[in-house]
Design a protein around this motif. Structure first.
Motif, PDB file in Angstrom:
ATOM      1  N   GLU A  64      11.314  16.122  21.332  1.00  0.00           N
ATOM      2  CA  GLU A  64      11.546  15.599  19.971  1.00  0.00           C
ATOM      3  C   GLU A  64      13.189  16.017  19.728  1.00  0.00           C
ATOM      4  N   ILE A  65      13.399  17.215  20.183  1.00  0.00           N
ATOM      5  CA  ILE A  65      14.907  17.660  20.176  1.00  0.00           C
ATOM      6  C   ILE A  65      15.693  16.731  20.997  1.00  0.00           C
ATOM      7  N   ILE A  66      15.218  16.406  22.111  1.00  0.00           N
ATOM      8  CA  ILE A  66      16.084  15.576  23.220  1.00  0.00           C
ATOM      9  C   ILE A  66      16.146  14.086  22.766  1.00  0.00           C
ATOM     10  N   LYS A  67      15.135  13.592  22.184  1.00  0.00           N
ATOM     11  CA  LYS A  67      15.037  12.331  21.562  1.00  0.00           C
ATOM     12  C   LYS A  67      15.970  12.066  20.340  1.00  0.00           C
ATOM     13  N   GLY A  68      15.941  13.442  19.540  1.00  0.00           N
ATOM     14  CA  GLY A  68      16.568  13.476  18.342  1.00  0.00           C
ATOM     15  C   GLY A  68      18.319  13.451  18.926  1.00  0.00           C
ATOM     16  N   CYS A  69      18.713  14.166  19.766  1.00  0.00           N
ATOM     17  CA  CYS A  69      20.002  14.345  20.526  1.00  0.00           C
ATOM     18  C   CYS A  69      20.511  13.169  20.923  1.00  0.00           C
ATOM     19  N   HIS A  70      19.470  12.204  21.480  1.00  0.00           N
ATOM     20  CA  HIS A  70      19.950  10.947  22.001  1.00  0.00           C
ATOM     21  C   HIS A  70      20.250   9.753  20.976  1.00  0.00           C
ATOM     22  N   GLU A  71      19.535   9.997  19.843  1.00  0.00           N
ATOM     23  CA  GLU A  71      19.981   9.100  18.863  1.00  0.00           C
ATOM     24  C   GLU A  71      21.324   9.509  18.157  1.00  0.00           C
ATOM     25  N   GLU A  72      21.378  10.796  17.847  1.00  0.00           N
ATOM     26  CA  GLU A  72      22.783  11.340  17.289  1.00  0.00           C
ATOM     27  C   GLU A  72      23.806  11.124  18.098  1.00  0.00           C
ATOM     28  N   MET A  73      23.781  10.961  19.321  1.00  0.00           N
ATOM     29  CA  MET A  73      24.953  11.074  20.338  1.00  0.00           C
ATOM     30  C   MET A  73      25.273   9.346  20.580  1.00  0.00           C
ATOM     31  N   LYS A  74      24.433   8.535  20.084  1.00  0.00           N
ATOM     32  CA  LYS A  74      24.791   7.306  20.485  1.00  0.00           C
ATOM     33  C   LYS A  74      26.515   6.908  20.065  1.00  0.00           C
ATOM     34  N   GLY A  75      27.117   6.424  20.592  1.00  0.00           N
ATOM     35  CA  GLY A  75      28.659   6.410  20.405  1.00  0.00           C
ATOM     36  C   GLY A  75      29.475   7.429  21.022  1.00  0.00           C
ATOM     37  N   THR A  76      28.884   8.453  21.532  1.00  0.00           N
ATOM     38  CA  THR A  76      29.826   9.301  21.991  1.00  0.00           C
ATOM     39  C   THR A  76      29.555   9.157  23.592  1.00  0.00           C
ATOM     40  N   ARG A  77      30.111  10.103  24.242  1.00  0.00           N
ATOM     41  CA  ARG A  77      30.377   9.893  25.751  1.00  0.00           C
ATOM     42  C   ARG A  77      29.057  10.188  26.469  1.00  0.00           C
ATOM     43  N   GLY A  78      27.983  10.950  25.735  1.00  0.00           N
ATOM     44  CA  GLY A  78      26.732  11.236  26.251  1.00  0.00           C
ATOM     45  C   GLY A  78      26.763  12.697  26.939  1.00  0.00           C
ATOM     46  N   ALA A  79      25.808  13.098  27.287  1.00  0.00           N
ATOM     47  CA  ALA A  79      25.653  14.447  27.919  1.00  0.00           C
ATOM     48  C   ALA A  79      24.239  14.679  28.685  1.00  0.00           C
ATOM     49  N   ALA A  80      24.681  15.477  29.652  1.00  0.00           N
ATOM     50  CA  ALA A  80      23.369  16.150  30.229  1.00  0.00           C
ATOM     51  C   ALA A  80      22.919  17.418  29.296  1.00  0.00           C
ATOM     52  N   ILE A  81      21.537  17.587  29.003  1.00  0.00           N
ATOM     53  CA  ILE A  81      20.831  18.644  28.349  1.00  0.00           C
ATOM     54  C   ILE A  81      19.751  19.241  29.028  1.00  0.00           C
ATOM     55  N   GLY A  82      19.700  20.500  29.010  1.00  0.00           N
ATOM     56  CA  GLY A  82      18.591  21.374  29.602  1.00  0.00           C
ATOM     57  C   GLY A  82      18.360  22.272  28.425  1.00  0.00           C
ATOM     58  N   ILE A  83      16.764  22.069  28.110  1.00  0.00           N
ATOM     59  CA  ILE A  83      16.427  23.432  27.055  1.00  0.00           C
ATOM     60  C   ILE A  83      15.098  24.076  27.690  1.00  0.00           C
ATOM     61  N   ALA A  84      15.082  25.364  27.491  1.00  0.00           N
ATOM     62  CA  ALA A  84      13.972  26.139  27.780  1.00  0.00           C
ATOM     63  C   ALA A  84      13.746  26.903  26.613  1.00  0.00           C
ATOM     64  N   LEU A  85      12.117  26.933  26.509  1.00  0.00           N
ATOM     65  CA  LEU A  85      11.607  27.490  25.215  1.00  0.00           C
ATOM     66  C   LEU A  85      10.584  28.647  25.798  1.00  0.00           C
ATOM     67  N   ILE A  86      11.053  29.969  25.479  1.00  0.00           N
ATOM     68  CA  ILE A  86      10.360  30.975  26.176  1.00  0.00           C
ATOM     69  C   ILE A  86       9.415  31.441  24.748  1.00  0.00           C
ATOM     70  N   ASP A  87       8.073  31.322  25.141  1.00  0.00           N
ATOM     71  CA  ASP A  87       6.993  31.843  23.930  1.00  0.00           C
ATOM     72  C   ASP A  87       6.378  32.976  24.292  1.00  0.00           C
ATOM     73  N   LEU A  88       6.902  34.241  23.746  1.00  0.00           N
ATOM     74  CA  LEU A  88       6.519  35.585  24.315  1.00  0.00           C
ATOM     75  C   LEU A  88       5.221  35.908  23.873  1.00  0.00           C
ATOM     76  N   ASN A  89       4.642  35.479  22.772  1.00  0.00           N
ATOM     77  CA  ASN A  89       3.170  35.578  22.464  1.00  0.00           C
ATOM     78  C   ASN A  89       2.200  34.863  23.631  1.00  0.00           C
TER      79      ASN A  89
END
Length: 189
Positions: A64-89
């Motif tokens: 969802e974060i990446i898809k949201g970024c895609h929508e927000e970034m239309k009209g910009t140059r664009g980007a590569a994005i990597g996201i990691a989520l560590i769940d300690l529990n």
């Protein structure tokens, strides 16, 4: 967790086209590296747009974060994005990335997250969110293509990764940063 970060603009540029975000919440840690296409002011605008989107939506799924970024970034140059989520529990590491963001993990088990092809804000084909086991003490390194793909954790002696993450980030950036690009590296342990 401890973190080490290097985030530098291309020599001669006033604005860095890379960005990063680290957020600790509810026994989770979200780490993102963003590489606006190219360098300079336009790349900086793309990276800042992605950063703001991630900051506002860090609690959502990585897809969802990446898809949201895609929508927000239309009209910009664009980007590569990597996201990691560590769940300690849950002792898990989740990763989703699009474009040329690389991840290296030193763990007892083989962990090799891979980003899919595409440019967020321009041509997002699919998002692949992967899950891996996580053990306290694992070292996670996420970096932009301003760090050479020749970087390999196996080049270093085992005691190298026992240092503070900032020292690890500094050495990798010193030895493997490319002179013709912005570079960002985040080391977490």
């Amino acid at each position: 967790m401890q973190f080490g970060v290097i985030n530098r603009a291309l020599k001669g540029e006033k604005v860095c086209g890379d960005a990063y975000f680290i957020k600790e919440f509810e026994d989770k840690i979200l780490i993102s590296v963003i590489d606006g296409l190219g360098h300079g002011a336009d790349a900086g605008v793309a990276a800042e747009t992605a950063l703001e989107c991630i900051q506002k939506n860090y609690w959502r799924s990585l897809t969802e974060i990446i898809k949201g970024c895609h929508e927000e970034m239309k009209g910009t140059r664009g980007a590569a994005i990597g996201i990691a989520l560590i769940d300690l529990n849950r002792s898990t590491l989740r990763y989703a990335g699009v474009g040329n963001i690389e991840v290296r993990v030193r763990s007892r088990t083989r962990i090799r997250p891979i980003s899919t092809n595409g440019i967020i804000g321009y041509n997002l084909r699919k998002v692949r969110e992967e899950g891996f086991p996580y053990t306290a003490g694992d070292t996670i390194i996420i970096y932009s293509d301003g760090i050479s793909g020749k970087f390999d954790l196996n080049l270093y002696p085992p005691e190298f990764l026992s240092q503070h993450p900032q020292k690890i980030a500094e050495r990798i950036a010193t030895e493997f940063s490319r002179e013709r690009d912005d570079h960002t590296i985040v080391v977490a342990r």
